[in-house]
Scaffold this active site. Structure first.
Site, PDB file in Angstrom:
ATOM      1  N   ALA A 124       4.898  -3.690 -44.261  1.00  0.00           N
ATOM      2  CA  ALA A 124       5.746  -4.207 -45.340  1.00  0.00           C
ATOM      3  C   ALA A 124       6.266  -3.072 -46.213  1.00  0.00           C
ATOM      4  O   ALA A 124       5.561  -2.575 -47.094  1.00  0.00           O
ATOM      5  CB  ALA A 124       4.946  -5.206 -46.173  1.00  0.00           C
ATOM      6  N   GLY A 129      15.684  -6.133 -52.508  1.00  0.00           N
ATOM      7  CA  GLY A 129      16.688  -5.264 -53.124  1.00  0.00           C
ATOM      8  C   GLY A 129      16.805  -3.883 -52.516  1.00  0.00           C
ATOM      9  O   GLY A 129      17.588  -3.059 -52.994  1.00  0.00           O
ATOM     10  N   ASN A 130      16.010  -3.563 -51.495  1.00  0.00           N
ATOM     11  CA  ASN A 130      16.150  -2.244 -50.850  1.00  0.00           C
ATOM     12  C   ASN A 130      15.632  -2.277 -49.415  1.00  0.00           C
ATOM     13  O   ASN A 130      14.598  -2.873 -49.127  1.00  0.00           O
ATOM     14  CB  ASN A 130      15.409  -1.158 -51.638  1.00  0.00           C
ATOM     15  CG  ASN A 130      13.912  -1.225 -51.469  1.00  0.00           C
ATOM     16  OD1 ASN A 130      13.259  -2.070 -52.050  1.00  0.00           O
ATOM     17  ND2 ASN A 130      13.374  -0.356 -50.629  1.00  0.00           N
ATOM     18  N   GLY A 131      16.421  -1.615 -48.551  1.00  0.00           N
ATOM     19  CA  GLY A 131      16.029  -1.508 -47.144  1.00  0.00           C
ATOM     20  C   GLY A 131      16.109  -0.050 -46.720  1.00  0.00           C
ATOM     21  O   GLY A 131      15.100   0.626 -46.556  1.00  0.00           O
ATOM     22  N   TRP A 156      11.911  -9.354 -44.872  1.00  0.00           N
ATOM     23  CA  TRP A 156      12.168  -9.151 -43.430  1.00  0.00           C
ATOM     24  C   TRP A 156      10.946  -8.591 -42.710  1.00  0.00           C
ATOM     25  O   TRP A 156      11.056  -7.658 -41.905  1.00  0.00           O
ATOM     26  CB  TRP A 156      13.381  -8.212 -43.218  1.00  0.00           C
ATOM     27  CG  TRP A 156      14.578  -8.669 -43.950  1.00  0.00           C
ATOM     28  CD1 TRP A 156      15.246  -9.838 -43.773  1.00  0.00           C
ATOM     29  CD2 TRP A 156      15.244  -7.983 -45.029  1.00  0.00           C
ATOM     30  NE1 TRP A 156      16.292  -9.922 -44.666  1.00  0.00           N
ATOM     31  CE2 TRP A 156      16.307  -8.804 -45.442  1.00  0.00           C
ATOM     32  CE3 TRP A 156      15.045  -6.766 -45.667  1.00  0.00           C
ATOM     33  CZ2 TRP A 156      17.164  -8.443 -46.478  1.00  0.00           C
ATOM     34  CZ3 TRP A 156      15.890  -6.401 -46.684  1.00  0.00           C
ATOM     35  CH2 TRP A 156      16.936  -7.231 -47.078  1.00  0.00           C
ATOM     36  N   ARG A 268      29.409 -14.209  -7.793  1.00  0.00           N
ATOM     37  CA  ARG A 268      30.599 -14.845  -8.373  1.00  0.00           C
ATOM     38  C   ARG A 268      31.855 -14.338  -7.637  1.00  0.00           C
ATOM     39  O   ARG A 268      32.006 -13.137  -7.411  1.00  0.00           O
ATOM     40  CB  ARG A 268      30.688 -14.483  -9.862  1.00  0.00           C
ATOM     41  CG  ARG A 268      31.941 -14.971 -10.546  1.00  0.00           C
ATOM     42  CD  ARG A 268      31.972 -16.479 -10.662  1.00  0.00           C
ATOM     43  NE  ARG A 268      33.134 -16.920 -11.416  1.00  0.00           N
ATOM     44  CZ  ARG A 268      33.459 -18.188 -11.582  1.00  0.00           C
ATOM     45  NH1 ARG A 268      32.716 -19.154 -11.047  1.00  0.00           N
ATOM     46  NH2 ARG A 268      34.522 -18.516 -12.282  1.00  0.00           N
ATOM     47  N   ILE A 337      31.180  -9.874 -18.118  1.00  0.00           N
ATOM     48  CA  ILE A 337      31.047  -9.981 -16.657  1.00  0.00           C
ATOM     49  C   ILE A 337      30.746 -11.424 -16.258  1.00  0.00           C
ATOM     50  O   ILE A 337      31.260 -11.929 -15.261  1.00  0.00           O
ATOM     51  CB  ILE A 337      29.942  -9.020 -16.150  1.00  0.00           C
ATOM     52  CG1 ILE A 337      30.405  -7.573 -16.301  1.00  0.00           C
ATOM     53  CG2 ILE A 337      29.559  -9.325 -14.697  1.00  0.00           C
ATOM     54  CD1 ILE A 337      29.318  -6.526 -16.052  1.00  0.00           C
ATOM     55  N   GLU A 363      13.773  -0.950 -38.513  1.00  0.00           N
ATOM     56  CA  GLU A 363      13.127   0.369 -38.437  1.00  0.00           C
ATOM     57  C   GLU A 363      14.147   1.498 -38.631  1.00  0.00           C
ATOM     58  O   GLU A 363      14.053   2.560 -38.017  1.00  0.00           O
ATOM     59  CB  GLU A 363      12.324   0.503 -37.145  1.00  0.00           C
ATOM     60  CG  GLU A 363      11.258  -0.587 -37.086  1.00  0.00           C
ATOM     61  CD  GLU A 363      10.104  -0.279 -36.174  1.00  0.00           C
ATOM     62  OE1 GLU A 363       9.775   0.899 -36.011  1.00  0.00           O
ATOM     63  OE2 GLU A 363       9.524  -1.243 -35.640  1.00  0.00           O
ATOM     64  N   GLU A 367      22.933   4.040 -39.079  1.00  0.00           N
ATOM     65  CA  GLU A 367      23.405   5.010 -40.086  1.00  0.00           C
ATOM     66  C   GLU A 367      22.234   5.883 -40.552  1.00  0.00           C
ATOM     67  O   GLU A 367      22.380   7.102 -40.723  1.00  0.00           O
ATOM     68  CB  GLU A 367      24.026   4.257 -41.279  1.00  0.00           C
ATOM     69  CG  GLU A 367      25.354   3.554 -40.970  1.00  0.00           C
ATOM     70  CD  GLU A 367      25.225   2.272 -40.141  1.00  0.00           C
ATOM     71  OE1 GLU A 367      24.098   1.752 -39.988  1.00  0.00           O
ATOM     72  OE2 GLU A 367      26.257   1.791 -39.633  1.00  0.00           O
TER      73      GLU A 367
HETATM   74  N1  CAA Z   1       7.902  12.491 -41.674  1.00  0.00           N
HETATM   75  C1  CAA Z   1       7.229  13.062 -42.707  1.00  0.00           C
HETATM   76  N2  CAA Z   1       7.762  13.228 -43.929  1.00  0.00           N
HETATM   77  C2  CAA Z   1       9.043  12.826 -44.113  1.00  0.00           C
HETATM   78  C3  CAA Z   1       9.795  12.232 -43.094  1.00  0.00           C
HETATM   79  C4  CAA Z   1       9.188  12.082 -41.829  1.00  0.00           C
HETATM   80  N3  CAA Z   1       9.827  11.526 -40.800  1.00  0.00           N
HETATM   81  N4  CAA Z   1      11.015  11.920 -43.574  1.00  0.00           N
HETATM   82  C5  CAA Z   1      11.027  12.316 -44.848  1.00  0.00           C
HETATM   83  N5  CAA Z   1       9.834  12.853 -45.172  1.00  0.00           N
HETATM   84  C6  CAA Z   1       9.428  13.435 -46.444  1.00  0.00           C
HETATM   85  C7  CAA Z   1      10.332  14.630 -46.813  1.00  0.00           C
HETATM   86  O1  CAA Z   1       9.861  15.815 -46.231  1.00  0.00           O
HETATM   87  C8  CAA Z   1      10.210  14.656 -48.328  1.00  0.00           C
HETATM   88  O2  CAA Z   1       8.949  15.225 -48.656  1.00  0.00           O
HETATM   89  P1  CAA Z   1       8.772  16.194 -49.944  1.00  0.00           P
HETATM   90  O3  CAA Z   1       9.126  15.404 -51.152  1.00  0.00           O
HETATM   91  O4  CAA Z   1       7.341  16.595 -49.878  1.00  0.00           O
HETATM   92  O5  CAA Z   1       9.732  17.341 -49.736  1.00  0.00           O
HETATM   93  C9  CAA Z   1      10.110  13.183 -48.662  1.00  0.00           C
HETATM   94  O6  CAA Z   1       9.647  12.505 -47.493  1.00  0.00           O
HETATM   95  C10 CAA Z   1      11.424  12.583 -49.099  1.00  0.00           C
HETATM   96  O7  CAA Z   1      12.369  12.840 -48.086  1.00  0.00           O
HETATM   97  P2  CAA Z   1      13.935  12.553 -48.295  1.00  0.00           P
HETATM   98  O8  CAA Z   1      14.392  13.256 -49.548  1.00  0.00           O
HETATM   99  O9  CAA Z   1      14.630  12.861 -47.032  1.00  0.00           O
HETATM  100  O10 CAA Z   1      13.881  10.984 -48.601  1.00  0.00           O
HETATM  101  P3  CAA Z   1      15.025   9.943 -48.906  1.00  0.00           P
HETATM  102  O11 CAA Z   1      14.606   9.115 -50.044  1.00  0.00           O
HETATM  103  O12 CAA Z   1      16.347  10.650 -48.956  1.00  0.00           O
HETATM  104  O13 CAA Z   1      14.973   8.979 -47.620  1.00  0.00           O
HETATM  105  C11 CAA Z   1      15.371   8.292 -45.362  1.00  0.00           C
HETATM  106  C12 CAA Z   1      15.018   9.435 -46.316  1.00  0.00           C
HETATM  107  C13 CAA Z   1      15.312   8.905 -43.979  1.00  0.00           C
HETATM  108  C14 CAA Z   1      16.744   7.741 -45.613  1.00  0.00           C
HETATM  109  C15 CAA Z   1      14.289   7.184 -45.499  1.00  0.00           C
HETATM  110  O14 CAA Z   1      14.396   6.523 -46.749  1.00  0.00           O
HETATM  111  C16 CAA Z   1      14.361   6.161 -44.399  1.00  0.00           C
HETATM  112  O15 CAA Z   1      13.881   6.381 -43.304  1.00  0.00           O
HETATM  113  N6  CAA Z   1      14.953   4.978 -44.683  1.00  0.00           N
HETATM  114  C17 CAA Z   1      14.967   3.873 -43.732  1.00  0.00           C
HETATM  115  C18 CAA Z   1      13.774   3.010 -43.914  1.00  0.00           C
HETATM  116  C19 CAA Z   1      13.537   2.119 -42.748  1.00  0.00           C
HETATM  117  O16 CAA Z   1      13.579   2.545 -41.605  1.00  0.00           O
HETATM  118  N7  CAA Z   1      13.238   0.870 -43.051  1.00  0.00           N
HETATM  119  C20 CAA Z   1      12.893  -0.098 -42.044  1.00  0.00           C
HETATM  120  C21 CAA Z   1      11.691  -0.865 -42.517  1.00  0.00           C
HETATM  121  S1  CAA Z   1      10.579  -1.433 -41.295  1.00  0.00           S
HETATM  122  C22 CAA Z   1      11.300  -2.792 -40.653  1.00  0.00           C
HETATM  123  O17 CAA Z   1      12.353  -2.680 -40.130  1.00  0.00           O
HETATM  124  C23 CAA Z   1      10.603  -4.110 -40.792  1.00  0.00           C
HETATM  125  C24 CAA Z   1       9.819  -4.544 -39.655  1.00  0.00           C
HETATM  126  O18 CAA Z   1       8.915  -5.340 -39.818  1.00  0.00           O
HETATM  127  C25 CAA Z   1      10.110  -4.055 -38.290  1.00  0.00           C
END
Ligand code: CAA
Length: 382
Positions: A124, A129-131, A156, A268, A337, A363, A367
């Protein structure tokens, strides 16, 4: 193509493919229509060891690698994407982070039941309000002696109301932004934890997607994964692994669309000949075949890097981006098809298209994958 699978991987692929065909195929259409969560599929996967395939043997899992995880998600999703989603969210988004970040006490408490399917897991992070902007979460956790008190809502959530164990991300220090996020393990039935109504979705309709509500829900400090403030890293590393699963799910759906299209276009007829005699159809089949191999290559690159302990965030994002967009593109082509038949529920291709769409969203949207890839490339080259 078998990619030189080890004996173990080849056996697993055969076993999962047989289970999916024999046990899940008939039910896939029914649960898509009824939105009924397939508890019996979960039970079958638990007995077969699929729900803990990558969990250490010490905790009752299969101790297998991430190629094996990918094989399981792909073969399940080829037959029933809903079942692939249930398994993948459970294992890669809940059991795996407990194994990677949990204390020994938490691992012993939760992993044996998760690995064998006695309990089901969920993750979770997203909220109404944020994804994509994961750090902008509003759910907060206030310290209270040996506990934290959670308040807020999550949205979700795959396996929503059906899970037993939830990995919940909450803000323990809002001013610290992403560094103030903490990961908690919360159990169904705890006071102050309730569910919203199931979402009525376009695809993967039976996987139980709901909101979670926390109203002064008391969680012991012993149920924190890693340390207070580690939550954003727990979430990001968890999603890196999960994205290999979502790429594998997209690949499974794409293969289903391809195989149905190969068979249909061979029977077909139009203008006095089988439609696979026409280049218009052959080109579509060729594009599908190429993208299946390309997606698999990207997925196994990411899975291999994971297994070798190398950085794999970019590789997982690449695999998910490519496989999900390919699955979407080609499931639309598979309907084309099949013509008018493809637009009806008599054939499965319309379901594949509806199921494929979510792989470009959950996930991390396409974008977000591009952002992850671009940031990594800039770090590499500049
Ligand atoms: N592994 C380890 N650390 C990471 C990382 C990774 N893959 N990605 C970022 N970090 C760390 C960075 O190194 C940074 O660390 P420091 O502060 O120590 O330098 C910190 O996290 C912040 O990084 P960013 O400045 O890049 O973070 P951001 O706020 O700009 O966000 C983002 C980055 C990639 C956009 C991230 O917010 C993201 O992945 N967003 C998408 C979220 C997502 O996938 N949501 C889906 C939810 S799950 C789902 O779908 C529900 C389900 O039940 C299936």
């Amino acid at each position: 193509m078998d990619f030189n699978y080890s004996e173990e991987q080849a056996m697993l692929q055969k076993m999962v493919s047989n289970i999916a065909k024999n046990e899940f195929f008939e039910r896939a259409k029914e649960i898509d229509k009824s939105h009924r969560f397939p508890k019996e599929n979960v039970e079958i996967m638990g007995v077969a060891g699929l729900l803990g395939v990558t969990i250490d043997e010490k905790y009752g899992g299969g101790g297998m690698d991430y190629i094996c995880y990918s094989i399981v998600v792909e073969e399940l999703s080829k037959i029933c994407a809903t079942t692939g989603t249930i398994m993948s969210a459970h294992l890669s988004l809940c059991a795996k982070p407990i194994q990677d970040w949990g204390s020994e006490e938490l691992k012993e408490k939760y992993l044996p039941d998760l690995a064998t399917g006695k309990t089901l897991g969920a993750f979770a992070l997203s909220e109404p309000g944020n994804g994509s902007d994961a750090a902008a979460m509003r759910t907060d956790a206030k310290e209270d002696g040996d506990y934290y008190i959670l308040n807020g809502s999550k949205a979700w959530i795959t396996n929503g109301a059906e899970a037993d164990v939830y990995l919940v991300l909450a803000q323990t220090d809002r001013a610290a932004k992403h560094k103030g996020v903490t990961a908690f393990i919360v159990e169904k039935g705890w006071a102050g934890f309730s569910f919203g109504k199931p979402e009525d979705k376009l695809g993967i309709r039976a996987s139980s997607t709901t909101q979670l509500h926390f109203d002064n829900c008391k969680v012991s400090k012993a149920n924190i994964l890693g340390k207070v403030g580690d939550g954003f890293k727990v979430a990001m590393t968890t999603l890196d692994g999960g994205r290999i699963g979502m790429a594998s799910q997209a690949l499974g759906i794409l293969r289903a669309a391809f195989e149905d299209s190969i068979q249909y276009s061979n029977v077909r007829e139009a203008f006095g000949t089988k439609i696979n005699e026409f280049q218009a159809i052959q080109f579509k089949l060729a594009n599908m075949g190429v993208d299946i191999d390309a997606a698999r290559g990207l997925i196994y690159m990411a899975a291999t890097a994971h297994d070798e302990g190398k950085p794999y965030s970019k590789l997982a994002a690449q695999a998910k981006l490519f496989a999900s967009e390919a699955a979407m593109r080609h499931t639309v082509e598979a309907i084309q098809i099949h013509g008018g038949y493809g637009y009806t529920t008599e054939y499965n291709v319309e379901r594949y298209m509806r199921d494929a769409k979510i792989t470009e969203i959950y996930e991390g949207t396409s974008e977000i994958q591009r952002i992850v890839i671009a940031k990594s490339l800039m770090k590499e080259y500049l």
